[in-house]
Design an enzyme around this catalytic site. Structure first.
Site, short mmCIF file in Angstrom:
data_model
loop_
_atom_site.label_atom_id
_atom_site.label_comp_id
_atom_site.label_asym_id
_atom_site.label_seq_id
_atom_site.Cartn_x
_atom_site.Cartn_y
_atom_site.Cartn_z
N ASP A 38 0.83 -1.21 0.00
CA ASP A 38 0.00 0.00 0.00
C ASP A 38 0.87 1.26 0.00
O ASP A 38 0.68 2.17 0.82
CB ASP A 38 -0.93 0.02 1.22
CG ASP A 38 -1.66 -1.29 1.43
OD1 ASP A 38 -2.03 -1.93 0.43
OD2 ASP A 38 -1.85 -1.68 2.60
N GLU A 214 -11.41 -0.50 -3.55
CA GLU A 214 -10.70 0.12 -2.43
C GLU A 214 -9.49 0.88 -2.95
O GLU A 214 -9.22 0.91 -4.16
CB GLU A 214 -10.27 -0.93 -1.41
CG GLU A 214 -9.25 -1.93 -1.93
CD GLU A 214 -8.89 -3.00 -0.90
OE1 GLU A 214 -9.60 -3.13 0.12
OE2 GLU A 214 -7.88 -3.71 -1.12
#
Length: 471
Positions: A38, A214
């Protein structure tokens, strides 16, 4: 008079010249960081890149800084915040992002609770000080939304002076995992007004393993706003989708956004890159290229829960733009040095590419990777280069009967010689590049009626055809 007119009719015509590209080539060596998922890289006005990412232990927020993107790979890493020993913000510390807003630093992240590790919510840290690695951090608490439900991956951006928050959240009334939402912000830790849903996982590629949208990330270009997002389970099915809207539109009207029906960035077995996703965007050191930042794994098969597999790693590569102004993500390129494109000196919109293994120049190349080549040490020795295909690793541009083809390296001395070139200053522009054959001195790669050959240039047109720009 007639003599002068006749002379003008036969006078040589100077070859057309393309402008030096506004976005010259940039190269990096991947991966940037092992076991960092991420990833978020932010280039600040102080000349530093700030890098934060999820750590496999899910227990802290770490940060690095460097004046170059590549330098982040060896930069000292500092823990700026650690999870709570009990209660909220006590588990699953995920997906931190670093932003600088109105003179202060803000880190957005997701966290669970020690009493319920899956009670994932969004939280904000505020930092004061010039350097976020040594800043004083204050917890600004949870970002409250329309529901008290699973929510994560907050990101913030400004369009036409309005600051927005985009994030992923589960609608309690729907059998989804998460959708993408957008709202205005009253301050860096508070939204205002009614959030709107921009995307729900409905396509087959968004619903493998889990029904997930997401990790929104925003980049603006040419009066358009593009929001990438991640879809499906976090294994090799993880991929990027794309939403787009006009910057002049009402971004809080879902009808302003167009969703790509196909993913824009997916696993690639040829380059051994699997599950690319949860990206961010930054810019190159010279500010002239957009850079895609993302994580993936170097293998497809995972034993057990992908969230327990620690080997997602941070990677970067140049983001290109199509003629219509939309982003072209290409493919997740192989580990090692990132590839470049070579545009024609005298036909600005044409790029060197392979087509049915023949090398040629074309405009609007699709897929993008057909026109990407890694410039590596020459197969025939140091001081030279070879051009390796981005989407066919192990295949190189080589000349055969003075035609240029893309072929697999067969390990022979003949192939190595034919696939090796001297990189020279451009024959028509020293800001460009020309490639002289290693085993036929004086012969250069040039295009002729769009096909590539190795020939001896003797005219201004020949020299122009043998000059390229790296992009």
């Amino acid at each position: 008079m007639l003599v002068a007119l006749a002379a003008s009719l036969v006078a040589p015509v100077s070859p057309a010249r393309a402008a030096v590209p506004e976005s010259p080539a940039v190269t990096y060596t991947n991966p940037i960081a092992a076991q960092r998922a991420d990833p978020h890289i932010f280039k600040h006005t102080d000349g530093y890149y700030y890098f934060t990412a999820t750590v496999p232990e899910y227990d802290r927020i770490v940060m690095r800084r460097s004046t170059t993107i590549q330098g982040l790979s060896t930069a000292q890493e500092v823990t700026i915040w650690t999870k709570h020993a009990s209660g909220v913000m006590g588990a699953h510390i995920w997906a931190p992002e670093i932003h600088f807003i109105d003179g202060r630093w803000y880190v957005y992240f997701a966290a669970g609770s020690t009493s319920d590790v899956w009670a994932i919510r969004m939280y904000v840290l505020e930092g004061t000080g010039a350097n976020p690695l040594t800043a004083t951090w204050t917890e600004r608490g949870q970002i409250r939304t329309q529901w008290e439900s699973f929510s994560l991956d907050a990101t913030t951006f400004v369009v036409n002076g309005v600051r927005y928050l985009a994030w992923a959240q589960r609608d309690p009334s729907v059998n989804n995992n998460t959708d993408i939402y957008l709202a205005r912000m009253a301050n860096p830790w508070t939204i205002t007004g009614t959030p709107v849903m921009l995307s729900r996982p409905t396509y087959s590629w968004e619903t493998v393993g889990f029904r997930v949208n997401e990790g929104p990330a925003v980049i603006q270009h040419g009066g358009q706003v593009f929001m990438s997002y991640s879809a499906s389970a976090t294994d090799s099915n993880y991929c990027l989708g794309l939403l787009s809207a006009s910057a002049s539109a009402d971004l809080l009207n879902p009808a302003s956004w167009t969703k790509s029906p196909t993913p824009v960035f997916t696993s690639n077995a040829s380059t051994s890159q699997y599950g690319p996703g949860h990206n961010s965007f930054t810019v190159s050191e010279d500010g002239k290229s957009d850079i895609l930042v993302y994580h993936d794994r170097s293998y497809r098969d995972i034993s057990g829960d992908p969230l327990d597999d620690p080997n997602r790693r941070t990677r970067v590569q140049k983001l290109y733009w199509k003629a219509d102004g939309t982003p072209d993500f290409g493919i997740p390129v192989a580990d090692g040095v990132t590839p470049q494109r070579l545009s024609s000196y005298n036909f600005a919109d044409r790029f060197v590419r392979h087509w049915d293994y023949r090398a040629r120049t074309d405009a609007n190349v699709s897929p993008l990777a057909d026109s990407q080549f890694r410039v590596v040490t020459g197969l025939a020795g140091s001081g030279t280069v070879s051009l390796e295909s981005a989407n066919f690793p192990g295949y190189f541009l080589r000349h055969k009967n003075f035609e240029v083809w893309l072929e697999r390296n067969d390990g022979t001395a003949q192939f190595a010689s034919d696939a090796t070139f001297y990189r020279r200053a451009g024959l028509s522009d020293t800001a460009g590049i020309s490639y002289e054959s290693y085993n036929y001195a004086g012969r250069y790669i040039r295009h002729w009626e769009q096909l590539l050959y190795v020939q001896t240039p003797s005219t201004a047109t020949d020299r122009a055809d043998a000059t390229f720009y790296a992009q």
